[in-house]
Scaffold this active site. Sequence first.
Site, short mmCIF file in Angstrom:
data_model
loop_
_atom_site.label_atom_id
_atom_site.label_comp_id
_atom_site.label_asym_id
_atom_site.label_seq_id
_atom_site.Cartn_x
_atom_site.Cartn_y
_atom_site.Cartn_z
N CYS A 43 46.79 50.68 33.64
CA CYS A 43 45.34 50.98 33.82
C CYS A 43 44.38 51.77 32.64
O CYS A 43 43.70 50.53 32.40
CB CYS A 43 45.09 51.97 34.88
SG CYS A 43 43.51 51.43 35.45
N CYS A 48 43.30 47.66 33.98
CA CYS A 48 41.46 47.71 34.63
C CYS A 48 40.58 47.98 33.37
O CYS A 48 39.83 47.80 33.84
CB CYS A 48 41.70 49.42 35.38
SG CYS A 48 43.49 49.59 36.33
N LYS A 51 39.84 45.90 30.38
CA LYS A 51 40.00 44.14 30.76
C LYS A 51 38.09 44.84 31.41
O LYS A 51 37.63 43.62 31.05
CB LYS A 51 41.02 44.33 32.37
CG LYS A 51 39.82 43.04 32.79
CD LYS A 51 39.67 42.94 33.37
CE LYS A 51 39.57 44.21 34.48
NZ LYS A 51 40.56 44.17 35.58
N TYR A 178 45.42 37.82 39.49
CA TYR A 178 44.43 37.99 38.73
C TYR A 178 44.26 38.06 37.91
O TYR A 178 42.89 37.42 36.75
CB TYR A 178 44.57 39.56 39.33
CG TYR A 178 44.41 39.95 40.84
CD1 TYR A 178 43.08 40.60 40.64
CD2 TYR A 178 45.56 40.08 41.44
CE1 TYR A 178 43.48 41.31 42.36
CE2 TYR A 178 45.46 40.77 42.71
CZ TYR A 178 44.42 41.54 43.20
OH TYR A 178 44.16 41.80 44.31
N ALA A 180 45.37 35.55 34.86
CA ALA A 180 45.10 34.67 34.17
C ALA A 180 43.56 34.56 34.29
O ALA A 180 42.69 34.38 33.70
CB ALA A 180 45.96 33.68 35.19
N GLU A 182 41.19 36.52 35.60
CA GLU A 182 39.64 37.35 34.63
C GLU A 182 39.84 36.88 33.27
O GLU A 182 38.73 37.05 32.60
CB GLU A 182 40.21 39.46 35.13
CG GLU A 182 40.14 39.22 36.18
CD GLU A 182 40.91 40.68 36.96
OE1 GLU A 182 41.20 41.11 35.64
OE2 GLU A 182 40.14 41.34 37.45
N HIS A 437 16.49 45.21 51.32
CA HIS A 437 15.65 43.96 50.27
C HIS A 437 15.19 44.26 49.09
O HIS A 437 14.13 45.32 48.94
CB HIS A 437 14.52 43.40 51.51
CG HIS A 437 13.84 42.61 51.33
ND1 HIS A 437 14.43 41.10 51.63
CD2 HIS A 437 13.04 42.39 51.08
CE1 HIS A 437 14.01 39.86 51.03
NE2 HIS A 437 12.13 40.36 50.85
N GLU A 442 21.85 42.16 51.93
CA GLU A 442 21.83 42.00 53.25
C GLU A 442 22.17 40.99 53.66
O GLU A 442 22.08 41.12 54.65
CB GLU A 442 20.28 42.56 52.90
CG GLU A 442 19.22 41.12 52.19
CD GLU A 442 17.90 40.95 52.00
OE1 GLU A 442 17.50 41.71 52.91
OE2 GLU A 442 17.20 40.80 51.21
P1 NDP Z 1 49.74 37.56 40.08
O1 NDP Z 1 50.99 38.36 41.09
O2 NDP Z 1 48.24 37.81 40.44
O3 NDP Z 1 50.07 36.23 39.78
C1 NDP Z 1 50.81 35.83 39.31
C2 NDP Z 1 50.13 34.06 38.65
O4 NDP Z 1 51.75 34.01 38.43
C3 NDP Z 1 50.58 33.51 40.08
O5 NDP Z 1 49.58 32.50 39.95
C4 NDP Z 1 52.16 32.58 39.89
O6 NDP Z 1 52.10 31.80 40.37
C5 NDP Z 1 52.45 32.63 38.33
N1 NDP Z 1 53.68 32.31 38.40
C6 NDP Z 1 54.33 32.94 38.87
N2 NDP Z 1 55.41 32.61 38.14
C7 NDP Z 1 55.24 31.58 37.54
C8 NDP Z 1 56.76 30.61 36.69
N3 NDP Z 1 58.03 30.36 36.45
N4 NDP Z 1 55.82 29.44 36.07
C9 NDP Z 1 54.40 29.56 36.79
N5 NDP Z 1 53.20 30.86 36.76
C10 NDP Z 1 53.55 31.28 37.32
O7 NDP Z 1 50.67 38.77 38.68
P2 NDP Z 1 49.44 38.88 37.17
O8 NDP Z 1 49.86 38.67 36.12
O9 NDP Z 1 47.97 38.09 37.16
O10 NDP Z 1 48.63 40.77 37.94
C11 NDP Z 1 49.91 41.31 37.96
C12 NDP Z 1 49.31 41.92 38.91
O11 NDP Z 1 48.51 43.13 38.73
C13 NDP Z 1 48.34 41.69 40.28
O12 NDP Z 1 48.90 41.17 41.49
C14 NDP Z 1 47.80 42.51 40.89
O13 NDP Z 1 47.97 43.03 42.19
C15 NDP Z 1 47.15 43.83 39.78
N6 NDP Z 1 45.93 43.43 38.90
C16 NDP Z 1 44.98 43.64 39.22
C17 NDP Z 1 43.88 44.10 39.28
C18 NDP Z 1 42.01 44.00 39.81
O14 NDP Z 1 42.34 44.46 40.64
N7 NDP Z 1 41.37 43.30 39.12
C19 NDP Z 1 43.41 43.02 37.51
C20 NDP Z 1 44.88 42.37 36.81
C21 NDP Z 1 45.77 42.92 37.80
P3 NDP Z 1 52.18 31.48 41.85
O15 NDP Z 1 50.99 31.73 43.27
O16 NDP Z 1 52.13 29.86 42.90
O17 NDP Z 1 53.30 32.14 42.62
#
Ligand code: NDP
Length: 453
Positions: A43, A48, A51, A178, A180, A182, A437, A442
């Site tokens: 984080c 976090c 980012k 998330y 990707a 962001e 307001h 609101e």
């Molecule tokens: P996520 O789990 O959110 O997303 C992973 C992405 O990768 C999904 O779109 C998934 O697709 C895709 N994917 C998985 N496997 C493959 C593959 N073999 N080939 C192609 N695409 C694939 O992970 P992130 O890495 O984005 O983030 C990790 C975690 O960190 C999040 O889940 C979240 O909990 C936390 N986080 C929180 C944030 C916040 O609170 N703002 C910010 C950043 C991270 P599909 O959906 O089709 O499975």
Amino acid sequence: MSDHDFDLFVIGAGSGGVRAARTAAQHGKRVAIAEDRHLGGTCVNVGCVPKKLYSYAAHFSDAFHDSAGFGWQFEQAPTFHWPTLRDNKTREIERLNGIYEKLLVNAGVELIRGRAQIVDAHGIEINGQRYSAERILIATGGQPWIPEFEGRDHLLDSDRIFNLERFPKRFLVMGGGYIAVEFASIFNGLGAETHLVYRGPLFLRGFDYEIREFTRDEMLKKGVNLHFETTIDQVEARDNVYDVTLSNGKTLEVDVVLGATGRRPRFEGLGLENVEVEFETNGKLRVDDRYQTATPSILALGDITEGPELTPVALEDAMRLVELHFGSGEAEPIDYDSVATAVFCHPNIGTVGLSEEEAREQHEQIRVYTTNFRPMRHTLSGSDERCLMKLIVDDYSDRVLGAHMVGEEAGELIQGLAIAVRAGLTKHDFDATVGVHPTSAEEFVTLRQVTRT
Ligand code: NDP
């Protein structure tokens, strides 16, 4: 007092580990914490915090553009200097690392730098030295994971994206979660030609469908190139430039490729083979409602256990764990259904409770209220950015089951709504609340017309 060196030995000084260590020490326990990298974990160092700082930076491009309608004029168009942002961010993180260290030391926690290995139910080895503890807490968090394909080694992961030597003029991110969305918003806002490549028909799987569609449309308006139902076949390197061949036959030439395809628990070298532990089917450590693994003296929390991979969840885990093991022995379970979350894409998403799709599955009859409007700021800015707000209500009880928003400061706004959703407030309570307001917020208390049932 036990014969062990420590009452609690924490492995991993991320959000959850540090909070557990400090809080246990405040209960008068003898606590050590081991960390072989930076204090504060993902984080603070590669998640976090940096980012959000980069997200602020990226918002300025819209702000400069929007300001003209409010009378601001520039002699020259503003330019962006990446090293300033990167190095200011690094200084801020170093400051936070120092604060974390102080918090631990002031609480009386022994900080041990090095990689700890569990040797048995109460034993840890680190830097060749052996320690024993009544309880060992694994709080090692996760690490980025990228699938195998040709040229995968040319991809950066989210641990390495923050400190790029040069700003990429052309940026591509693979994934639809998330990280990707962001980073697509960040690099797009900072001025890079930006591509997001996602294997499914629409990114942010698991979020409310209408929110996902709206976010897609807003990101397209801001100029992000979205390639859905597409994967990467191969990445070839050519003098600091990458040719990315997509499954749809297109080839994109970019300067940086980021893999954001999820995270996996960080277990290497931890010595889990030396004790009895069980795993969930997704590879996470199985713990009971007291955070105990199959070896009761070995506890685990945060991203390596089931549940949302979110800092506030790890912090809550830590507080509960300490209360259960070193406090009163009782702690209310975390209500995962009302954990609010924000995605810091541009515009932000803020969400709490059930999506419309989940609500339809779980409740016989629902009412959906939506509003889609141009925020007041954009009446003069000329920007075509819009805002979507949405409430999902159980028709039988009138209870608000979910609140969702895409729009400026949605991340800030959703926290207040999370209290209302967690408290089980009804649509009548929302309607009876007088608005503030003039704000976008609101709208959440003036949604009178049912959009659909
Ligand atoms: P996520 O789990 O959110 O997303 C992973 C992405 O990768 C999904 O779109 C998934 O697709 C895709 N994917 C998985 N496997 C493959 C593959 N073999 N080939 C192609 N695409 C694939 O992970 P992130 O890495 O984005 O983030 C990790 C975690 O960190 C999040 O889940 C979240 O909990 C936390 N986080 C929180 C944030 C916040 O609170 N703002 C910010 C950043 C991270 P599909 O959906 O089709 O499975």
